[in-house]
Design an enzyme around this catalytic site. Structure first.
Site, PDB file in Angstrom:
ATOM      1  N   LYS A 112       0.822  -1.220   0.000  1.00 40.57           N
ATOM      2  CA  LYS A 112       0.000   0.000   0.000  1.00 40.57           C
ATOM      3  C   LYS A 112       0.851   1.263   0.000  1.00 40.57           C
ATOM      4  CE  LYS A 112      -4.448  -1.528   1.649  1.00 40.57           C
ATOM      5  NZ  LYS A 112      -5.522  -1.403   2.626  1.00 40.57           N
ATOM      6  N   LYS A 194      -4.439 -10.811  -5.763  1.00 39.65           N
ATOM      7  CA  LYS A 194      -5.674 -11.083  -5.012  1.00 39.65           C
ATOM      8  C   LYS A 194      -6.833 -10.220  -5.517  1.00 39.65           C
ATOM      9  CE  LYS A 194      -6.015  -8.449  -1.025  1.00 39.65           C
ATOM     10  NZ  LYS A 194      -6.199  -8.052   0.344  1.00 39.65           N
ATOM     11  N   LYS A 197     -11.354  -4.989  -3.774  1.00 38.08           N
ATOM     12  CA  LYS A 197     -12.366  -3.989  -4.128  1.00 38.08           C
ATOM     13  C   LYS A 197     -11.740  -2.664  -4.542  1.00 38.08           C
ATOM     14  CE  LYS A 197     -13.067  -3.301   0.815  1.00 38.08           C
ATOM     15  NZ  LYS A 197     -13.803  -3.821   1.953  1.00 38.08           N
TER      16      LYS A 197
END
Ligand code: AMP
Ligand code: TRP
Length: 329
Positions: A112, A194, A197
């Protein structure tokens, strides 16, 4: 006394079938055997910039989804993280015993922070400490989550162990609980990463609330291979991911699917898979519509949940405060 199960999901957007199969679907059956505590982790969602309007809306939507997925607010404790201030308070204590290096090595932090290299916030780094505090406040034994959370649970265990050995037994040592299939649902467009969303390509994920046509279209477009060989193996990861999704919805074994579709081929398999997903999600979607329309019932539920959660959280926090030498109020 029943053992405690605790889990949380971030209200940071619509849930994918990855969230459903990895986490939410497994919450309901645990309610009989355990004292279950299911949290909407809104403070965690703040680690990426949120539009306040959307955060409010997403939080209520996630609560309606929890209920639609069969969580019973009278059996389980269902609440919003920010309504129980003990989460942030215990986080501070845990911060004081968390090695910085361990946080910097978290894979989720690394991936991230790469997306925002010029502007990394301390909250993103400290996020797993807040998660540890969520879990440890309730003397949790089992944490049902997807595979991507394993490292965070390891950190939680390390912190519990460190605190317990420094100050005497205070926290129960939690364990991860992952489903046999569906613990890591992969992207439909890139099966090496993965399903998420926050992916910029909506074709890479299926949302629980996607309509039937959209689900069919996304499944048909899912990346497979040109080997034209219907089998379950390491070299056909796109197909393997779709088979896993099928297995997780139907609760059958992958070898049964392979023998069923060997002669029928990819096309028919995808059509049937879309149908299985649509049928599997339909009851949740219907109930979701009922819950989301009743705002005052949602309010009653989260208030009741926070009242119950605070009683437990306060007890643990008080104990921990006392052990480190803070003077009781
Ligand atoms: P999050 O959306 O990050 O709050 O995740 C909520 C829950 O869904 C956590 O238990 C995750 O481990 C799980 N989860 C998220 N993505 C996936 C995925 N692709 N496959 C399986 N589980 C997932
Ligand atoms: N970090 C988890 C995720 O992104 C969400 C979460 C926060 C959580 N606190 C938790 C999960 C406590 C289980 C237990 O998916």
């Amino acid at each position: 006394m029943k053992e405690v199960v605790f889990s949380g999901i971030q209200p940071s957007g619509s849930l994918t079938i990855g969230n459903y199969l990895g986490a939410l679907k497994n919450f309901k059956p645990l309610q009989e055997e355990y004292q279950c505590i299911y949290c909407l982790v809104d403070l965690h969602a703040l680690t990426v910039e949120q539009d306040p309007k959307f955060l409010r809306k997403n939080t209520l939507q996630l609560l309606a989804l929890y209920l639609a997925a069969g969580l019973d607010p009278y059996k389980s404790i269902v609440f919003i993280q920010s309504h129980v201030p003990e989460h942030s308070e215990l986080q501070w204590l845990l911060n004081t015993i968390t090695p910085l290096g361990q946080l910097q090595r978290m894979t989720q932090y690394k991936s991230k922070s790469k997306l925002q290299e010029e502007n990394i916030q301390a909250g993103l780094l400290n996020y797993p400490v807040l998660m540890a505090s969520d879990i440890l406040l309730y003397q949790t034994k089992y944490v049902p989550v997807g595979e991507d959370q394993r490292q965070h649970i390891e950190l939680t265990r390390d912190l519990a162990m460190r605190f317990n050995s420094r100050y005497s037994d205070t926290f129960v040592m939690p364990e991860i609980m992952t489903p046999k299939v569906g613990a890591k649902v992969m992207s439909l467009q890139d099966p090496t990463s993965k399903m998420s969303k926050s992916d910029s390509d909506p074709n890479s994920y299926i949302l629980i609330l996607d309509d039937e046509k959209t689900i069919l279209r996304k499944v048909k477009r899912a990346v497979t291979d040109s080997l034209n060989n219907f089998s379950y193996n390491e070299d056909q990861i796109g197909l393997r991911n779709l088979i896993d999704i099928y297995c997780a919805f139907e609760e059958i074994n992958h070898s049964e699917i392979v023998s069923r579709y060997e002669s029928l081929g990819y096309g028919k398999f995808k059509e049937d898979l879309a149908e299985i997903i649509i049928e599997g999600l339909k009851p949740i979607k219907n109930r979701y519509e009922e819950y989301i329309a009743d705002r005052s019932e949602l309010e009653n539920i989260y208030r009741m949940g926070a009242d119950k959660a605070r009683k437990i959280a306060y007890k643990t926090l008080r104990k921990a405060y006392k052990k480190v030498g803070l003077i009781p109020r």
